[in-house]
Scaffold this active site. Sequence first.
Site, PDB file in Angstrom:
ATOM      1  N   SER A  15     -25.032 -27.183  -9.643  1.00 55.56           N
ATOM      2  CA  SER A  15     -24.469 -26.758  -8.358  1.00 55.56           C
ATOM      3  C   SER A  15     -24.108 -28.008  -7.569  1.00 55.56           C
ATOM      4  O   SER A  15     -24.985 -28.826  -7.254  1.00 55.56           O
ATOM      5  CB  SER A  15     -25.494 -25.937  -7.581  1.00 55.56           C
ATOM      6  OG  SER A  15     -25.140 -25.946  -6.212  1.00 55.56           O
ATOM      7  N   HIS A  40     -21.184 -24.878 -10.713  1.00 55.62           N
ATOM      8  CA  HIS A  40     -21.493 -23.830  -9.747  1.00 55.62           C
ATOM      9  C   HIS A  40     -21.086 -24.327  -8.354  1.00 55.62           C
ATOM     10  O   HIS A  40     -21.470 -25.428  -7.940  1.00 55.62           O
ATOM     11  CB  HIS A  40     -22.992 -23.549  -9.815  1.00 55.62           C
ATOM     12  CG  HIS A  40     -23.468 -22.414  -8.973  1.00 55.62           C
ATOM     13  ND1 HIS A  40     -23.388 -21.094  -9.370  1.00 55.62           N
ATOM     14  CD2 HIS A  40     -24.065 -22.389  -7.755  1.00 55.62           C
ATOM     15  CE1 HIS A  40     -23.910 -20.319  -8.440  1.00 55.62           C
ATOM     16  NE2 HIS A  40     -24.323 -21.079  -7.441  1.00 55.62           N
ATOM     17  N   ASP A  42     -21.145 -23.441  -4.401  1.00 56.65           N
ATOM     18  CA  ASP A  42     -21.791 -22.602  -3.393  1.00 56.65           C
ATOM     19  C   ASP A  42     -20.963 -22.554  -2.119  1.00 56.65           C
ATOM     20  O   ASP A  42     -20.878 -23.537  -1.387  1.00 56.65           O
ATOM     21  CB  ASP A  42     -23.187 -23.158  -3.083  1.00 56.65           C
ATOM     22  CG  ASP A  42     -24.173 -22.850  -4.190  1.00 56.65           C
ATOM     23  OD1 ASP A  42     -24.251 -21.684  -4.609  1.00 56.65           O
ATOM     24  OD2 ASP A  42     -24.864 -23.779  -4.650  1.00 56.65           O
ATOM     25  N   MET A  44     -20.578 -21.084   1.526  1.00 59.73           N
ATOM     26  CA  MET A  44     -21.387 -20.456   2.586  1.00 59.73           C
ATOM     27  C   MET A  44     -20.610 -20.461   3.895  1.00 59.73           C
ATOM     28  O   MET A  44     -19.919 -21.440   4.198  1.00 59.73           O
ATOM     29  CB  MET A  44     -22.691 -21.240   2.781  1.00 59.73           C
ATOM     30  CG  MET A  44     -23.513 -21.369   1.509  1.00 59.73           C
ATOM     31  SD  MET A  44     -25.119 -22.107   1.864  1.00 59.73           S
ATOM     32  CE  MET A  44     -25.701 -22.442   0.194  1.00 59.73           C
ATOM     33  N   HIS A  73     -19.815 -19.011  -6.124  1.00 58.89           N
ATOM     34  CA  HIS A  73     -20.845 -18.110  -5.594  1.00 58.89           C
ATOM     35  C   HIS A  73     -20.546 -17.925  -4.114  1.00 58.89           C
ATOM     36  O   HIS A  73     -20.782 -18.823  -3.309  1.00 58.89           O
ATOM     37  CB  HIS A  73     -22.213 -18.780  -5.844  1.00 58.89           C
ATOM     38  CG  HIS A  73     -23.375 -18.044  -5.279  1.00 58.89           C
ATOM     39  ND1 HIS A  73     -24.634 -18.613  -5.196  1.00 58.89           N
ATOM     40  CD2 HIS A  73     -23.495 -16.786  -4.779  1.00 58.89           C
ATOM     41  CE1 HIS A  73     -25.467 -17.733  -4.660  1.00 58.89           C
ATOM     42  NE2 HIS A  73     -24.808 -16.630  -4.396  1.00 58.89           N
ATOM     43  N   MET A  75     -21.306 -16.785  -0.761  1.00 54.53           N
ATOM     44  CA  MET A  75     -22.334 -16.328   0.177  1.00 54.53           C
ATOM     45  C   MET A  75     -21.650 -16.165   1.524  1.00 54.53           C
ATOM     46  O   MET A  75     -21.858 -16.937   2.468  1.00 54.53           O
ATOM     47  CB  MET A  75     -23.483 -17.354   0.231  1.00 54.53           C
ATOM     48  CG  MET A  75     -24.357 -17.307  -1.010  1.00 54.53           C
ATOM     49  SD  MET A  75     -25.310 -18.809  -1.243  1.00 54.53           S
ATOM     50  CE  MET A  75     -24.087 -19.819  -2.077  1.00 54.53           C
ATOM     51  N   MET A 144     -30.779 -14.233  -7.573  1.00 53.24           N
ATOM     52  CA  MET A 144     -31.218 -15.326  -6.701  1.00 53.24           C
ATOM     53  C   MET A 144     -32.729 -15.479  -6.801  1.00 53.24           C
ATOM     54  O   MET A 144     -33.473 -14.516  -6.609  1.00 53.24           O
ATOM     55  CB  MET A 144     -30.845 -15.041  -5.241  1.00 53.24           C
ATOM     56  CG  MET A 144     -29.369 -15.108  -4.913  1.00 53.24           C
ATOM     57  SD  MET A 144     -28.578 -16.672  -5.321  1.00 53.24           S
ATOM     58  CE  MET A 144     -29.499 -17.835  -4.314  1.00 53.24           C
ATOM     59  N   ASP A 182     -30.405 -18.485 -10.082  1.00 55.14           N
ATOM     60  CA  ASP A 182     -29.987 -19.523  -9.138  1.00 55.14           C
ATOM     61  C   ASP A 182     -31.055 -19.744  -8.072  1.00 55.14           C
ATOM     62  O   ASP A 182     -31.370 -18.838  -7.304  1.00 55.14           O
ATOM     63  CB  ASP A 182     -28.675 -19.059  -8.477  1.00 55.14           C
ATOM     64  CG  ASP A 182     -28.080 -20.081  -7.531  1.00 55.14           C
ATOM     65  OD1 ASP A 182     -28.558 -21.229  -7.497  1.00 55.14           O
ATOM     66  OD2 ASP A 182     -27.109 -19.719  -6.841  1.00 55.14           O
TER      67      ASP A 182
HETATM   68  C1  DX5 Z   1     -28.674 -21.471  -2.656  1.00 53.78           C
HETATM   69  C2  DX5 Z   1     -27.545 -21.757  -3.613  1.00 53.78           C
HETATM   70  C3  DX5 Z   1     -28.002 -22.424  -4.845  1.00 53.78           C
HETATM   71  C4  DX5 Z   1     -28.551 -23.806  -4.593  1.00 53.78           C
HETATM   72  C5  DX5 Z   1     -29.556 -24.149  -5.658  1.00 53.78           C
HETATM   73  O1  DX5 Z   1     -28.233 -20.682  -1.634  1.00 53.78           O
HETATM   74  O2  DX5 Z   1     -26.913 -20.552  -4.001  1.00 53.78           O
HETATM   75  O3  DX5 Z   1     -26.965 -22.471  -5.817  1.00 53.78           O
HETATM   76  O4  DX5 Z   1     -27.539 -24.769  -4.575  1.00 53.78           O
HETATM   77  O5  DX5 Z   1     -30.252 -25.299  -5.278  1.00 53.78           O
HETATM   78  P1  DX5 Z   1     -31.568 -25.788  -6.023  1.00 53.78           P
HETATM   79  O6  DX5 Z   1     -31.260 -25.821  -7.502  1.00 53.78           O
HETATM   80  O7  DX5 Z   1     -31.845 -27.127  -5.445  1.00 53.78           O
HETATM   81  O8  DX5 Z   1     -32.612 -24.757  -5.707  1.00 53.78           O
HETATM   82 ZN    ZN Z   2     -25.537 -20.611  -5.781  1.00 57.93          ZN
END
Ligand code: DX5
Ligand code: ZN
Length: 232
Positions: A15, A40, A42, A44, A73, A75, A144, A182
């Site tokens: 990620s 990956h 993320d 947000m 992903h 969010m 998750m 994840d």
């Molecule tokens: C959290 C993200 C994850 C995050 C994982 O909201 O969706 O993808 O980046 O981070 P680690 O591997 O550090 O838990």
């Molecule tokens: Zn993620």
Amino acid sequence: MRAARAKEGVEIAPSILAADFTRLGEQIAELKQAGCTLLHVDVMDGHFVPNITIGLPVVASLRKATDLALDCHLMIAEPDRYVERFAEAGADMISVHQEAAPHLDRTLAAIRAAGAQAGVALNPATPVATLNEVLGTLDFVLVMSVNPGFSGQEFLPGALEKIRQLSEWRAAQGAGFRIEVDGGIGVKTIEPVVRAGADVVVAASAIFHTSNPRASFEQLRRAASLATATKV
Ligand code: DX5
Ligand code: ZN
């Protein structure tokens, strides 16, 4: 540039949330040399989750810079407004949150119509059963194992039972979706996750917040292979 999707074995998806954004291209190239096939991303929005990260322009830049598959992903609230645009920007896989998508069937159809693989992400408090009506049509489910919003959080073991349930459902129904996990993954937590049935394992801090991301990626891959080899 787009790569063919790897389907065999467990895939480790770094990620980029924890990457050094001033050296992102270099870090991705190093991971590719180590055999990485999937990134990956993320996304947000500061609304569905309490953090703001990256969006469409970064996905479009990544698409130009690498042929690694891009797993976006989302969010974000109201994902229907954006899924086509993420596919156009170059996402190969797009997941939306069950909790943010009241018209899930329509959202998933839109992702597929836009040419990307369609997935649904489940928060730790959301049961697998909420996906019963769509599981047969999904390309992947993202379990998750932390509450979404930040990297570097501790793995929540409740994810293991959800992965097992999905794995059993898939075997019983002959379904083809992949199971992605994840949050909080490191060399210790990757083993039970793979044994429970995960096919795609996301890791941010365990790769990028180390002195040698490439070596950390390789270490996770070895741990995943070992867990697969000794799986009963
Ligand atoms: C959290 C993200 C994850 C995050 C994982 O909201 O969706 O993808 O980046 O981070 P680690 O591997 O550090 O838990
Ligand atoms: Zn993620």
